[in-house]
Design an enzyme around this catalytic site. Structure first.
Site, mmCIF file in Angstrom:
data_model
loop_
_atom_site.group_PDB
_atom_site.id
_atom_site.type_symbol
_atom_site.label_atom_id
_atom_site.label_comp_id
_atom_site.label_asym_id
_atom_site.label_seq_id
_atom_site.Cartn_x
_atom_site.Cartn_y
_atom_site.Cartn_z
ATOM 1 N N GLU A 193 63.271 -50.644 -46.192
ATOM 2 C CA GLU A 193 62.367 -51.745 -46.532
ATOM 3 C C GLU A 193 60.988 -51.212 -46.195
ATOM 4 O O GLU A 193 60.765 -50.705 -45.085
ATOM 5 C CB GLU A 193 62.695 -52.982 -45.701
ATOM 6 C CG GLU A 193 63.995 -53.660 -46.083
ATOM 7 C CD GLU A 193 63.971 -54.273 -47.483
ATOM 8 O OE1 GLU A 193 62.876 -54.656 -47.945
ATOM 9 O OE2 GLU A 193 65.038 -54.365 -48.110
ATOM 10 N N THR A 237 56.627 -42.216 -41.594
ATOM 11 C CA THR A 237 55.310 -42.629 -42.081
ATOM 12 C C THR A 237 54.258 -42.401 -40.996
ATOM 13 O O THR A 237 54.580 -42.443 -39.797
ATOM 14 C CB THR A 237 55.341 -44.122 -42.483
ATOM 15 O OG1 THR A 237 54.004 -44.609 -42.567
ATOM 16 C CG2 THR A 237 56.070 -44.982 -41.460
ATOM 17 N N ASP A 238 53.013 -42.231 -41.417
ATOM 18 C CA ASP A 238 51.930 -42.110 -40.414
ATOM 19 C C ASP A 238 51.738 -43.428 -39.659
ATOM 20 O O ASP A 238 51.105 -43.443 -38.592
ATOM 21 C CB ASP A 238 50.617 -41.663 -41.078
ATOM 22 C CG ASP A 238 50.062 -42.643 -42.095
ATOM 23 O OD1 ASP A 238 50.769 -43.605 -42.467
ATOM 24 O OD2 ASP A 238 48.897 -42.451 -42.521
ATOM 25 N N GLU A 239 52.288 -44.535 -40.203
ATOM 26 C CA GLU A 239 52.088 -45.833 -39.541
ATOM 27 C C GLU A 239 52.769 -45.901 -38.178
ATOM 28 O O GLU A 239 52.470 -46.783 -37.380
ATOM 29 C CB GLU A 239 52.557 -46.977 -40.455
ATOM 30 C CG GLU A 239 51.770 -46.970 -41.755
ATOM 31 C CD GLU A 239 51.960 -48.191 -42.635
ATOM 32 O OE1 GLU A 239 52.267 -49.280 -42.118
ATOM 33 O OE2 GLU A 239 51.780 -48.046 -43.857
ATOM 34 N N TYR A 271 57.463 -53.516 -39.662
ATOM 35 C CA TYR A 271 57.794 -52.370 -40.530
ATOM 36 C C TYR A 271 57.634 -51.052 -39.779
ATOM 37 O O TYR A 271 58.565 -50.256 -39.685
ATOM 38 C CB TYR A 271 56.917 -52.366 -41.794
ATOM 39 C CG TYR A 271 56.898 -51.016 -42.490
ATOM 40 C CD1 TYR A 271 58.036 -50.523 -43.124
ATOM 41 C CD2 TYR A 271 55.741 -50.218 -42.507
ATOM 42 C CE1 TYR A 271 58.035 -49.268 -43.748
ATOM 43 C CE2 TYR A 271 55.730 -48.974 -43.124
ATOM 44 C CZ TYR A 271 56.877 -48.498 -43.745
ATOM 45 O OH TYR A 271 56.865 -47.264 -44.354
ATOM 46 N N SER A 331 60.084 -50.442 -37.005
ATOM 47 C CA SER A 331 61.440 -50.079 -37.462
ATOM 48 C C SER A 331 61.463 -48.620 -37.920
ATOM 49 O O SER A 331 62.448 -47.909 -37.721
ATOM 50 C CB SER A 331 61.916 -51.013 -38.585
ATOM 51 O OG SER A 331 61.222 -50.760 -39.796
ATOM 52 N N LYS A 332 60.377 -48.161 -38.531
ATOM 53 C CA LYS A 332 60.306 -46.750 -38.948
ATOM 54 C C LYS A 332 60.225 -45.828 -37.727
ATOM 55 O O LYS A 332 60.825 -44.752 -37.708
ATOM 56 C CB LYS A 332 59.107 -46.519 -39.861
ATOM 57 C CG LYS A 332 59.195 -47.174 -41.229
ATOM 58 C CD LYS A 332 60.339 -46.656 -42.082
ATOM 59 C CE LYS A 332 60.139 -45.237 -42.547
ATOM 60 N NZ LYS A 332 61.256 -44.800 -43.440
ATOM 61 N N LYS A 348 52.142 -53.411 -53.434
ATOM 62 C CA LYS A 348 51.271 -52.518 -52.663
ATOM 63 C C LYS A 348 49.850 -52.546 -53.231
ATOM 64 O O LYS A 348 49.643 -52.877 -54.404
ATOM 65 C CB LYS A 348 51.816 -51.082 -52.696
ATOM 66 C CG LYS A 348 53.250 -50.931 -52.174
ATOM 67 C CD LYS A 348 53.349 -51.121 -50.683
ATOM 68 C CE LYS A 348 54.624 -50.622 -50.032
ATOM 69 N NZ LYS A 348 55.893 -50.985 -50.613
#
Ligand code: NAD
Ligand code: TYD
Length: 337
Positions: free
Chosen positions: A85, A126-128, A151, A154-155, A190
């Protein structure tokens, strides 16, 4: 022929990856396992659906029995886990499915990889996961992980879990942490596709907060070229940042899209900020450039033009998406505007 389990291959980045690999390589067999959530779309894969080196399986990565069956049947050499997700705003509306798919799903894939043995597990992170930057500085692979949204947390959980399988069990895991992607087949929730499509439909363009948040943009094919290189050359247990050093303030992206489409800036509407909105992302990708020889090939000005052109030429693709569930989501998030 090496066999790869590609998960989430019907989504934006995954389908670009499948299309890219099947067009450029004839030594890899891809099994695409995708649940076809709202974000998964087999239209993205029309050109390769009958390719001899490709097989599609509709299914959930959290389904232990199915994943075990696929590992037994295909004896995969590699796993690339794109399935997730992926949208921050949806994770704020409801986080449960994020932790199920992103965390439990990754765990199922890691356990199967450990049971059957594989040569490389690429976890698409991800960079997040690094959180938010102030006005200066860049994320490096040693920046502490400090995610702020459901999000990104969770990543981060799945990214760290994957690394733990390297440290504990010696599973050959490699992590990629890429910045914001743009290109064909990106789901219209997005920023870039949403603003293109709203402009074309004469709808308001909802800019969060003051519009000065910064994202670092990379063309999806450059990301996927990096994933291909990491798959083959990435060192087990390592993290590789991916980015093209193309920082943009959101408002400038929105104005650029309006100007390319010759639409008025009056369509812009500043709306309430996203809760917990990360201010700035910016990637230092010197490690993958120096150690693996990757560098971005697509210039932002050309690639954003081509992306806008793609949405102009493929109205059928997005008109089929922005109905039904999307309308409900849009209304929940943006109200009646
Ligand atoms: P996307 O939402 O467009 O696609 C996700 C795909 O995963 C969909 O096809 C969906 O059906 C599938 N999926 C979701 N849950 C699943 C499950 N439980 N089992 C099987 N399939 C499932 O996402 P995207 O933008 O293509 O992102 C792909 C990956 O790249 C994600 O892991 C994301 O975190 C990561 N990433 C994205 C960006 C970006 O800018 N979009 C940047 C860096 C990293
Ligand atoms: P998004 O595409 O959701 O990616 P991410 O949050 O994962 O970086 O958003 C990119 C930026 O654009 C982010 O700062 C939030 C902003 N944004 C808006 O201002 N309005 C919108 O309607 C959306 C979807 C995003």
């Amino acid at each position: 022929m090496k066999k790869i389990l590609v998960t989430g291959g019907a989504g934006f980045i995954g389908s670009n990856f499948v299309n890219y690999i099947l067009t450029n390589r004839d030594d890899l067999f891809l099994v695409n396992l995708d649940k076809l959530t709202y974000a998964g779309n087999l239209e993205n894969l029309k050109e390769v659906e009958n390719h001899k080196n490709y097989s599609f399986i509709k299914g959930d990565i959290t389904n232990n029995e199915l994943v075990d069956y696929l590992f037994k049947k295909y004896s995969f050499n590699y796993v690339i886990n794109f399935a997730a997700e992926s949208h921050v705003d949806r994770s704020i509306l409801g986080s449960e499915v994020f932790f199920r798919s992103n965390v439990v799903g990754t765990n199922v894939l890691l356990e199967a990889s450990r049971r059957y043995g594989i040569e490389k597990f690429v976890q698409i992170s991800t960079d997040e996961v690094y959180g938010s930057l102030g006005p200066t500085g860049l994320f490096t692979e040693t920046t502490p992980v400090s995610p702020n949204s459901p999000y990104s947390s969770s990543k981060a959980a799945s990214d760290l879990m994957a690394l733990s399988f390297f440290h504990t069990f010696g599973l050959p895991v490699v992590i990629t942490r890429c910045s914001n992607n743009y290109g064909p087949f990106q789901f219209p929730e997005k920023l870039i596709p949403l603003m293109i499509i709203n402009s074309l439909n004469g709808k308001k363009l909802p800019v969060y907060g003051d519009g000065l948040n910064v994202r670092d943009w990379v063309y999806v094919i450059d990301h996927n070229r990096a994933v291909e290189i990491v798959l083959e050359q990435g060192k087990a247990g390592e993290v590789y940042n991916i980015g093209a050093s193309r920082e943009m303030k959101n408002i400038n992206i929105v104005k650029l899209i309006l100007s390319k489409l010759t639409k008025p800036e009056g369509l812009i509407e500043y709306v309430k900020d996203r809760p917990g909105h990360d201010r700035r992302y910016a990637i230092d990708s010197s490690k993958i450039q120096n150690e693996l020889g990757w560098k971005p090939e697509f210039d932002f000005e050309n690639a954003i033009n081509e992306t806008i052109e793609w949405y102009l030429k493929n109205k059928n693709w997005w008109q089929g998406i922005i109905t039904g569930e999307y309308q409900k989501y849009y209304k929940t998030l943006y109200g009646d505007r």
